[in-house]
Design an enzyme around this catalytic site. Structure first.
Site, short mmCIF file in Angstrom:
data_model
loop_
_atom_site.label_atom_id
_atom_site.label_comp_id
_atom_site.label_asym_id
_atom_site.label_seq_id
_atom_site.Cartn_x
_atom_site.Cartn_y
_atom_site.Cartn_z
N ARG A 285 1.24 15.06 12.46
CA ARG A 285 2.08 14.87 11.28
C ARG A 285 1.94 16.12 10.41
O ARG A 285 1.22 16.15 9.42
CB ARG A 285 1.66 13.61 10.52
CG ARG A 285 1.95 12.34 11.29
CD ARG A 285 1.73 11.10 10.47
NE ARG A 285 0.30 10.77 10.43
CZ ARG A 285 -0.18 9.74 9.73
NH1 ARG A 285 0.62 8.97 9.03
NH2 ARG A 285 -1.46 9.48 9.74
N CYS B 274 -5.17 8.78 10.20
CA CYS B 274 -5.28 8.15 11.52
C CYS B 274 -4.82 9.10 12.63
O CYS B 274 -3.93 9.92 12.43
CB CYS B 274 -4.42 6.90 11.58
SG CYS B 274 -4.99 5.57 10.53
N ASP C 205 5.46 0.98 11.77
CA ASP C 205 4.25 0.29 11.33
C ASP C 205 4.18 -1.16 11.78
O ASP C 205 3.17 -1.83 11.56
CB ASP C 205 4.13 0.36 9.80
CG ASP C 205 3.58 1.69 9.32
OD1 ASP C 205 3.20 2.52 10.17
OD2 ASP C 205 3.55 1.91 8.10
N LYS D 191 0.83 -1.20 0.00
CA LYS D 191 0.00 0.00 0.00
C LYS D 191 0.86 1.25 0.00
O LYS D 191 0.61 2.21 -0.74
CB LYS D 191 -0.90 0.02 1.24
CG LYS D 191 -1.75 1.30 1.37
CD LYS D 191 -2.48 1.35 2.69
CE LYS D 191 -1.58 1.87 3.79
NZ LYS D 191 -1.94 3.19 4.30
N ASN D 192 1.91 1.27 0.84
CA ASN D 192 2.73 2.47 0.97
C ASN D 192 3.57 2.76 -0.26
O ASN D 192 4.14 3.84 -0.38
CB ASN D 192 3.63 2.34 2.20
CG ASN D 192 2.85 2.43 3.50
OD1 ASN D 192 1.70 2.89 3.51
ND2 ASN D 192 3.45 1.99 4.59
#
Length: 430
Positions: free
Chosen positions: A131, A126, A317, A22-23
């Site tokens: 961030r 999230c 993660d 995904k990243n």
């Protein structure tokens, strides 16, 4: 709202196919904005975040065609997606779209590089900590962009003639900001040198794709990336690299439950540090022709201390998943989180299963217990949610994980993959 019901106690045996990352897929998809030709991406995972980003790209004028095909059962689903952006029809990324997924903010780089302007909502995502987008904006400003924040939107304008290459050093390592600046610099005039760049495999994957499109990027994977600007990029075909976080997650699930599983289609080099630490807990990990084999034959889990760090260190993660594993270790372990200041929200949920965890600032002290007991728990973010699944696989009785839409953002067909290896996991719709 869907829930996942788990009956714990079964060791895992079989094959788990690892999906595309995904990243990596998200920035690769966003790169399609840089060219009027078709960018074809193979091995794209079917995830909520991917589907959400496709809607955002469509808003900018990207035509998207999906080819899906069923391979033999061991391989699962394989998707090839074609992205074609002949013309950017809108340089605004609205709040109602961007607020749902932080990575969608990254469209600011390609929009600015190709069209000379972008209006992008400040991002959501999230709730795992602050961030800020400062690093993104400072990097783009170094390329000559004028930046203004007004009404919750970032308005960015390139100088006449387009962005201009420059040397810029990030004050802090940022994967997202490195992605954005690298994409923006591909169409800038002159040479851009990005110092203190992120070194993650996903950065290298994006650089490889951009180079296949005609960019001139060197140094990806090191702390210094050099981008020689070109006037235009072409289309390309690129395969998304395997998901190292999914790889580490299933490896920890096997270490937690015991068993023997081959993680197919992955690469150990993507997460050497995490695998080394997992070996210290007592798991046996060996490379195979198709991926990795993870074995734990019922021996106790050894406690190991970890500190999350940017790549090549232990990934943030995987912190929640590793904490779940340490709840059953034969001793005390310490987990220090250095990336996000609010990434211990899973602690209270693990405690509902019988875990003994105490927090002191950014460090968690985990005292291993002999047994966990199933209970209803609540997912708080993507990685925290899968840590509860791992714990539930080893807990006695039934664990019900609520708010599993977090899982759907980052784990493709998790229940199916685990069930095929002997776990008792089912999705329940209310």
């Amino acid at each position: 709202m869907d829930r996942i019901r788990i009956t714990g106690g079964n060791a895992l045996h079989g094959i788990i196919p690892i999906s595309g990352a995904k990243n990596a897929a998200l920035p690769l998809m966003i790169a399609s904005l840089l060219t009027s030709d078709t960018l074809t991406l193979e091995n794209v995972p079917h995830l909520a975040d991917v589907e959400g980003l496709m809607r955002i790209l469509g808003n900018h004028g990207v035509d998207i065609a999906v080819n899906g095909r069923r391979e033999r059962q061991e391989e699962g689903y394989s998707r090839t997606i074609h992205f074609t952006c002949r013309t950017i029809v809108d340089t605004t990324a609205p709040y109602e779209l961007v607020s749902k997924m932080r990575a969608s903010f990254w469209v600011i780089g390609p929009l600015l590089a190709r069209e000379g302007r972008a209006r992008v909502s400040l991002p959501g995502g999230c709730a795992i900590g602050t961030r800020p987008v400062d690093l993104f904006l400072e990097g783009l400003a170094a390329l000559g962009a004028e930046i203004e924040i007004d009404g919750g939107y970032v308005n960015a304008t390139a100088p006449k003639g387009g962005l201009v290459g420059n040397r810029y050093r990030f004050p802090k390592v940022s994967v997202g900001a490195t992605h954005v600046m690298m994409m923006a610099a591909t169409l800038a005039r002159g040479t851009t040198v990005i110092e203190n760049a992120a070194r993650e495999p996903e950065i290298v994957d994006l650089a490889n794709c951009l180079n296949a499109m005609g960019a001139r990027i060197s140094g990806a994977g090191s702390k210094t990336i050099t981008v020689e600007g070109v006037t235009a990029l072409s289309g390309a075909r690129h395969r998304v690299l395997p998901d190292r976080i999914e790889t580490g997650t299933y490896a920890m699930a096997v270490a937690m439950t015991g068993g023997d599983v081959v993680l197919e289609g992955t690469n150990a080099a993507l997460l050497d540090n995490a695998l080394d630490i997992l070996r210290q807990t007592g798991a046996e990990i060996t490379a195979t022709e198709t991926g990795l084999r993870i074995v734990r034959n019922g021996h106790g889990i050894h406690p190991v201390d970890v500190v999350t760090e940017p790549f090549p260190g232990f990934p943030t993660d995987l912190q929640a998943q590793f904490m779940a594993l340490m709840t059953r270790a034969s001793g005390v372990s310490h987990i220090t989180e250095t990336i996000f200041e609010n990434r211990f929200m899973h602690v209270q949920e693990l405690a509902r299963l019988g875990a003994r965890i105490s927090l002191s600032g950014q460090m968690a002290r985990v005292e291993g217990v002999s047994r966990l007991k199933g209970a209803p728990v609540m997912a708080t973010d993507l990685r925290a949610s899968v840590s509860l699944v791992i714990a539930g696989l080893a807990a006695e009785g039934e664990t019900v994980v609520n708010r599993v839409y977090h899982l759907d953002r980052g784990f493709e067909r998790l229940e199916e993959k685990l069930t095929r290896c002997g776990a008792i996991v089912e999705r329940v719709s209310e």
